[in-house]
Scaffold this motif. Structure first.
Motif, PDB file in Angstrom:
ATOM      1  N   ASP A  36     -17.843  24.952 -47.167  1.00  0.00           N
ATOM      2  CA  ASP A  36     -18.496  26.260 -47.000  1.00  0.00           C
ATOM      3  C   ASP A  36     -18.019  27.205 -48.109  1.00  0.00           C
ATOM      4  O   ASP A  36     -17.233  28.127 -47.882  1.00  0.00           O
ATOM      5  CB  ASP A  36     -18.179  26.825 -45.612  1.00  0.00           C
ATOM      6  CG  ASP A  36     -19.029  28.051 -45.291  1.00  0.00           C
ATOM      7  OD1 ASP A  36     -19.814  28.479 -46.163  1.00  0.00           O
ATOM      8  OD2 ASP A  36     -18.907  28.572 -44.164  1.00  0.00           O
ATOM      9  N   VAL A  37     -18.522  26.961 -49.299  1.00  0.00           N
ATOM     10  CA  VAL A  37     -18.115  27.753 -50.465  1.00  0.00           C
ATOM     11  C   VAL A  37     -18.510  29.215 -50.298  1.00  0.00           C
ATOM     12  O   VAL A  37     -17.828  30.117 -50.793  1.00  0.00           O
ATOM     13  CB  VAL A  37     -18.741  27.151 -51.747  1.00  0.00           C
ATOM     14  CG1 VAL A  37     -18.451  28.020 -52.963  1.00  0.00           C
ATOM     15  CG2 VAL A  37     -18.209  25.734 -51.973  1.00  0.00           C
ATOM     16  N   SER A  38     -19.589  29.474 -49.561  1.00  0.00           N
ATOM     17  CA  SER A  38     -20.064  30.861 -49.412  1.00  0.00           C
ATOM     18  C   SER A  38     -19.042  31.741 -48.694  1.00  0.00           C
ATOM     19  O   SER A  38     -19.083  32.965 -48.818  1.00  0.00           O
ATOM     20  CB  SER A  38     -21.396  30.882 -48.654  1.00  0.00           C
ATOM     21  OG  SER A  38     -21.237  30.407 -47.329  1.00  0.00           O
ATOM     22  N   ARG A  39     -18.110  31.145 -47.956  1.00  0.00           N
ATOM     23  CA  ARG A  39     -17.030  31.910 -47.303  1.00  0.00           C
ATOM     24  C   ARG A  39     -16.112  32.574 -48.334  1.00  0.00           C
ATOM     25  O   ARG A  39     -15.482  33.589 -48.057  1.00  0.00           O
ATOM     26  CB  ARG A  39     -16.178  30.983 -46.441  1.00  0.00           C
ATOM     27  CG  ARG A  39     -16.821  30.542 -45.146  1.00  0.00           C
ATOM     28  CD  ARG A  39     -16.542  31.552 -44.047  1.00  0.00           C
ATOM     29  NE  ARG A  39     -16.859  30.992 -42.738  1.00  0.00           N
ATOM     30  CZ  ARG A  39     -16.750  31.665 -41.613  1.00  0.00           C
ATOM     31  NH1 ARG A  39     -16.335  32.921 -41.635  1.00  0.00           N
ATOM     32  NH2 ARG A  39     -17.051  31.106 -40.472  1.00  0.00           N
ATOM     33  N   ARG A  86     -12.964  25.012 -44.093  1.00  0.00           N
ATOM     34  CA  ARG A  86     -14.213  25.557 -43.552  1.00  0.00           C
ATOM     35  C   ARG A  86     -15.403  24.789 -44.119  1.00  0.00           C
ATOM     36  O   ARG A  86     -15.462  24.524 -45.325  1.00  0.00           O
ATOM     37  CB  ARG A  86     -14.324  27.038 -43.906  1.00  0.00           C
ATOM     38  CG  ARG A  86     -13.228  27.888 -43.277  1.00  0.00           C
ATOM     39  CD  ARG A  86     -13.446  29.356 -43.585  1.00  0.00           C
ATOM     40  NE  ARG A  86     -12.385  30.179 -43.005  1.00  0.00           N
ATOM     41  CZ  ARG A  86     -12.338  30.573 -41.744  1.00  0.00           C
ATOM     42  NH1 ARG A  86     -13.304  30.203 -40.906  1.00  0.00           N
ATOM     43  NH2 ARG A  86     -11.351  31.327 -41.291  1.00  0.00           N
ATOM     44  N   CYS A  87     -16.348  24.467 -43.248  1.00  0.00           N
ATOM     45  CA  CYS A  87     -17.513  23.668 -43.650  1.00  0.00           C
ATOM     46  C   CYS A  87     -18.788  24.210 -43.016  1.00  0.00           C
ATOM     47  O   CYS A  87     -18.751  25.030 -42.093  1.00  0.00           O
ATOM     48  CB  CYS A  87     -17.338  22.207 -43.219  1.00  0.00           C
ATOM     49  SG  CYS A  87     -16.126  21.295 -44.180  1.00  0.00           S
ATOM     50  N   VAL A  88     -19.893  23.707 -43.508  1.00  0.00           N
ATOM     51  CA  VAL A  88     -21.176  23.793 -42.815  1.00  0.00           C
ATOM     52  C   VAL A  88     -21.523  22.362 -42.424  1.00  0.00           C
ATOM     53  O   VAL A  88     -21.552  21.474 -43.289  1.00  0.00           O
ATOM     54  CB  VAL A  88     -22.272  24.394 -43.705  1.00  0.00           C
ATOM     55  CG1 VAL A  88     -23.599  24.425 -42.952  1.00  0.00           C
ATOM     56  CG2 VAL A  88     -21.884  25.798 -44.165  1.00  0.00           C
ATOM     57  N   THR A  89     -21.732  22.149 -41.146  1.00  0.00           N
ATOM     58  CA  THR A  89     -21.908  20.786 -40.627  1.00  0.00           C
ATOM     59  C   THR A  89     -23.344  20.552 -40.186  1.00  0.00           C
ATOM     60  O   THR A  89     -23.989  21.427 -39.609  1.00  0.00           O
ATOM     61  CB  THR A  89     -20.946  20.537 -39.448  1.00  0.00           C
ATOM     62  OG1 THR A  89     -19.610  20.471 -39.958  1.00  0.00           O
ATOM     63  CG2 THR A  89     -21.265  19.237 -38.720  1.00  0.00           C
ATOM     64  N   LEU A 325     -27.659  29.665 -43.792  1.00  0.00           N
ATOM     65  CA  LEU A 325     -26.819  30.480 -42.910  1.00  0.00           C
ATOM     66  C   LEU A 325     -27.528  31.774 -42.490  1.00  0.00           C
ATOM     67  O   LEU A 325     -27.350  32.248 -41.371  1.00  0.00           O
ATOM     68  CB  LEU A 325     -25.489  30.777 -43.603  1.00  0.00           C
ATOM     69  CG  LEU A 325     -24.603  29.539 -43.855  1.00  0.00           C
ATOM     70  CD1 LEU A 325     -23.427  29.877 -44.747  1.00  0.00           C
ATOM     71  CD2 LEU A 325     -24.128  28.921 -42.538  1.00  0.00           C
ATOM     72  N   ARG A 326     -28.344  32.336 -43.378  1.00  0.00           N
ATOM     73  CA  ARG A 326     -29.165  33.495 -42.990  1.00  0.00           C
ATOM     74  C   ARG A 326     -30.149  33.092 -41.897  1.00  0.00           C
ATOM     75  O   ARG A 326     -30.368  33.821 -40.929  1.00  0.00           O
ATOM     76  CB  ARG A 326     -29.936  34.017 -44.200  1.00  0.00           C
ATOM     77  CG  ARG A 326     -29.113  34.836 -45.182  1.00  0.00           C
ATOM     78  CD  ARG A 326     -29.930  35.193 -46.413  1.00  0.00           C
ATOM     79  NE  ARG A 326     -31.028  36.086 -46.080  1.00  0.00           N
ATOM     80  CZ  ARG A 326     -30.934  37.415 -46.056  1.00  0.00           C
ATOM     81  NH1 ARG A 326     -29.787  38.004 -46.344  1.00  0.00           N
ATOM     82  NH2 ARG A 326     -31.980  38.164 -45.755  1.00  0.00           N
ATOM     83  N   GLU A 327     -30.737  31.912 -42.056  1.00  0.00           N
ATOM     84  CA  GLU A 327     -31.723  31.432 -41.085  1.00  0.00           C
ATOM     85  C   GLU A 327     -31.068  31.172 -39.730  1.00  0.00           C
ATOM     86  O   GLU A 327     -31.695  31.355 -38.681  1.00  0.00           O
ATOM     87  CB  GLU A 327     -32.380  30.156 -41.626  1.00  0.00           C
ATOM     88  CG  GLU A 327     -33.721  29.832 -41.023  1.00  0.00           C
ATOM     89  CD  GLU A 327     -34.738  30.947 -41.174  1.00  0.00           C
ATOM     90  OE1 GLU A 327     -35.570  31.083 -40.271  1.00  0.00           O
ATOM     91  OE2 GLU A 327     -34.706  31.687 -42.180  1.00  0.00           O
ATOM     92  N   LEU A 328     -29.814  30.758 -39.742  1.00  0.00           N
ATOM     93  CA  LEU A 328     -29.098  30.506 -38.485  1.00  0.00           C
ATOM     94  C   LEU A 328     -28.569  31.795 -37.871  1.00  0.00           C
ATOM     95  O   LEU A 328     -28.039  31.783 -36.750  1.00  0.00           O
ATOM     96  CB  LEU A 328     -27.922  29.554 -38.742  1.00  0.00           C
ATOM     97  CG  LEU A 328     -28.254  28.146 -39.252  1.00  0.00           C
ATOM     98  CD1 LEU A 328     -26.982  27.350 -39.521  1.00  0.00           C
ATOM     99  CD2 LEU A 328     -29.155  27.399 -38.275  1.00  0.00           C
ATOM    100  N   GLY A 329     -28.663  32.903 -38.618  1.00  0.00           N
ATOM    101  CA  GLY A 329     -28.204  34.193 -38.104  1.00  0.00           C
ATOM    102  C   GLY A 329     -26.707  34.373 -38.120  1.00  0.00           C
ATOM    103  O   GLY A 329     -26.170  35.202 -37.387  1.00  0.00           O
ATOM    104  N   VAL A 330     -25.996  33.597 -38.958  1.00  0.00           N
ATOM    105  CA  VAL A 330     -24.526  33.707 -39.000  1.00  0.00           C
ATOM    106  C   VAL A 330     -24.040  34.320 -40.310  1.00  0.00           C
ATOM    107  O   VAL A 330     -22.844  34.386 -40.558  1.00  0.00           O
ATOM    108  CB  VAL A 330     -23.859  32.326 -38.788  1.00  0.00           C
ATOM    109  CG1 VAL A 330     -24.178  31.798 -37.393  1.00  0.00           C
ATOM    110  CG2 VAL A 330     -24.297  31.325 -39.851  1.00  0.00           C
ATOM    111  N   SER A 331     -24.969  34.742 -41.167  1.00  0.00           N
ATOM    112  CA  SER A 331     -24.597  35.375 -42.424  1.00  0.00           C
ATOM    113  C   SER A 331     -25.733  36.281 -42.861  1.00  0.00           C
ATOM    114  O   SER A 331     -26.899  35.998 -42.583  1.00  0.00           O
ATOM    115  CB  SER A 331     -24.335  34.308 -43.505  1.00  0.00           C
ATOM    116  OG  SER A 331     -24.194  34.902 -44.777  1.00  0.00           O
ATOM    117  N   ASP A 332     -25.374  37.362 -43.535  1.00  0.00           N
ATOM    118  CA  ASP A 332     -26.406  38.224 -44.104  1.00  0.00           C
ATOM    119  C   ASP A 332     -26.272  38.300 -45.621  1.00  0.00           C
ATOM    120  O   ASP A 332     -26.743  39.243 -46.254  1.00  0.00           O
ATOM    121  CB  ASP A 332     -26.342  39.627 -43.492  1.00  0.00           C
ATOM    122  CG  ASP A 332     -24.964  40.273 -43.649  1.00  0.00           C
ATOM    123  OD1 ASP A 332     -24.089  39.646 -44.288  1.00  0.00           O
ATOM    124  OD2 ASP A 332     -24.770  41.387 -43.135  1.00  0.00           O
TER     125      ASP A 332
END
Length: 459
Positions: A36-39, A86-89, A325-332
């Motif tokens: 999860d590089v975006s973190r 941290r990852c996106v799974t 992550l925007r689509e999942l509603g967990v990041s803006d």
């Protein structure tokens, strides 16, 4: 508590992806974990702008110029063993027939238990190395699943073009010691299929909701290009599948896949054209690129595809992470304002990186060849294969790894001209022919080390 492991080349410094598998009563549950590089890279920050400008990590023999600072690329974002990361799974349940269910996407925290190399994973699968039963069982689940995914991919019309990569080893003083063509390891194919699965799943979600991102697109070939490919292969006496009288773009894409499969089989069976014929197929296709629109991926026969699984080394993957992550509603985190411009820039940088990597290989090979000739003597001869023909001469792959050029002036005894299909140089008087894929014994005439260029002459 979930067994998680990475599988990468021996020389890998950063680990983008990890895998988990579990057998369940109704099939196999698979997890693909991506860093999860975006973190760590806020959208629009100086760090992000620099990564966008670089767009890719550049790899040359023994070195890497990373897209992200080493503290991130080789440490905080890298899925190193026995450290929380941290990852996106992406989680998918495959039923008893290995048909995939609906994927689930979420942010996660993982701890990889094993850092496997391709060779070690293959040794475990072949029974040459004993490890704990849980890891062995997980690898066997992964192998069975990947083989079925690959079988289905080729059955639906994916291209089959397998070209090995040149690998190098160095001596203690940094000199090139050896070079060889590394064919695709079985374990690499295993990982590749699961990465394709993850990339397709993310692209299908974004495309299905009509969201923009940086899709990886490979448009269908021009029918005329495939017709010309068939004519060239026929002139070279390579068997090809039958073609309809009039080709539509869809039919051209399906035919290209069948041709790639036939060519792969022919080169193995005949031992001829191992380098030249797959390259002919590739040159008949359009180049894959990035685009904010989903235009499908012809080479993979995929209706929607993106790059998602390597955000440490490719900026388009980081953009896709943010879109998901925007689509999942967990990041803006916002996406780049001009995605079309970013797509064009990334495509150009990718081509530039490929040229740099190819140039670095040429330089290393030229130094190695000179070193070998000091040992063998400059009168040494090598078996080669003609890989390219132009009006002024021939290109060859010789001694397995080296590339060189034979100027037409060194083809004595006649005046040689390029034939109509550009598959051979033909003598005007005697008709002697030098064709793509033909063997040719050569001697090295000159090496320009600083340019990575090698001039040859027929032996």
């Amino acid at each position: 508590d979930l067994l998680t492991f990475t599988i990468d080349p021996e020389t890998a410094k950063d680990f983008d992806d990890a895998l988990s598998f579990r057998e369940e009563a109704d099939g196999i549950r698979a997890w693909v974990h991506i860093a999860d590089v975006s973190r760590y890279v806020p959208a629009g920050s100086p760090l992000d702008r620099d990564a966008a400008e670089r767009a890719f990590s550049v790899y040359v023999p023994g070195r890497v110029e990373p897209m992200l600072p080493e503290r991130l690329s080789a440490d905080l974002c890298s899925l190193r063993p026995n450290e929380d990361r941290r990852c996106v799974t992406i989680e998918v349940l495959f039923d008893g027939g290995l048909a995939p269910g609906k994927p689930a996407f979420y942010r996660s925290l993982i701890r990889s238990r094993e850092r496997l190399t391709y060779s070690r994973a293959e040794a475990i699968l072949a029974g040459r190395e004993r490890v704990d039963d849980e890891l062995t069982a997980a690898l066997r689940l992964a192998e069975g699943l990947a083989l079925e995914l690959r079988r289905r991919r080729f059955a639906r019309g994916s291209l089959r073009i397998e070209t090995g990569e040149i690998e190098f080893s160095f001596d203690g003083e940094g000199g090139v010691e050896r070079a060889w063509v590394q064919s695709e390891p079985h374990a690499h194919a295993l990982v590749e299929e699961l990465m394709i699965l993850a990339n397709e799943a993310v692209a299908a979600l974004l495309a299905g909701r009509r969201r923009e991102a940086l899709f990886r697109v490979h448009e269908r070939p021009e029918p005329q290009s495939i017709e010309l490919l068939l004519a060239k292969l026929a002139a070279l006496e390579v068997p090809t599948p039958p073609a309809p009288e009039r080709l539509s773009p869809d039919e051209a894409a399906r035919l290209a896949a069948r041709v790639s499969e036939r060519v792969a089989e022919y080169t193995v069976q005949s031992g001829r054209g191992e380098n030249a014929f797959p390259a002919l197929v590739l040159r008949s296709l359009k180049q894959a690129r990035y685009d904010p629109r989903n235009l499908g991926h012809s080479g993979l026969a995929s209706p929607a595809y993106c790059h998602f699984t390597s955000p440490i080394r490719r900026y388009p993957d980081l953009v896709v992470h943010r879109a998901l992550l925007r689509e999942l509603g967990v990041s803006d985190d916002p996406l780049p304002e001009d995605l079309a411009e970013q797509a064009e820039h990334a495509s150009a940088r990718e081509r530039q990186a490929a040229r740099l990597e190819y140039r670095a290989d040429e330089l290393c090979l030229a130094w190695l060849l000179e070193r070998r000739l000091f040992e063998l003597g400059w009168e040494a001869t090598f078996e080669g294969e003609i890989t390219g023909v132009i009006p002024s001469g021939l290109f060859l792959r010789f001694d397995g790894v080296f590339d060189g050029y034979v100027p037409a002036r060194r083809l004595t005894g006649d005046y040689f001209e390029l034939n109509e299909l550009a598959t051979a140089l033909v003598g005007r008087r005697g008709g002697r022919t030098y064709r793509l894929g033909d063997p040719l014994e050569v001697r090295v005439q000159d090496i320009r080390r600083s340019e990575g260029k090698v001039e040859l002459a027929p032996a």
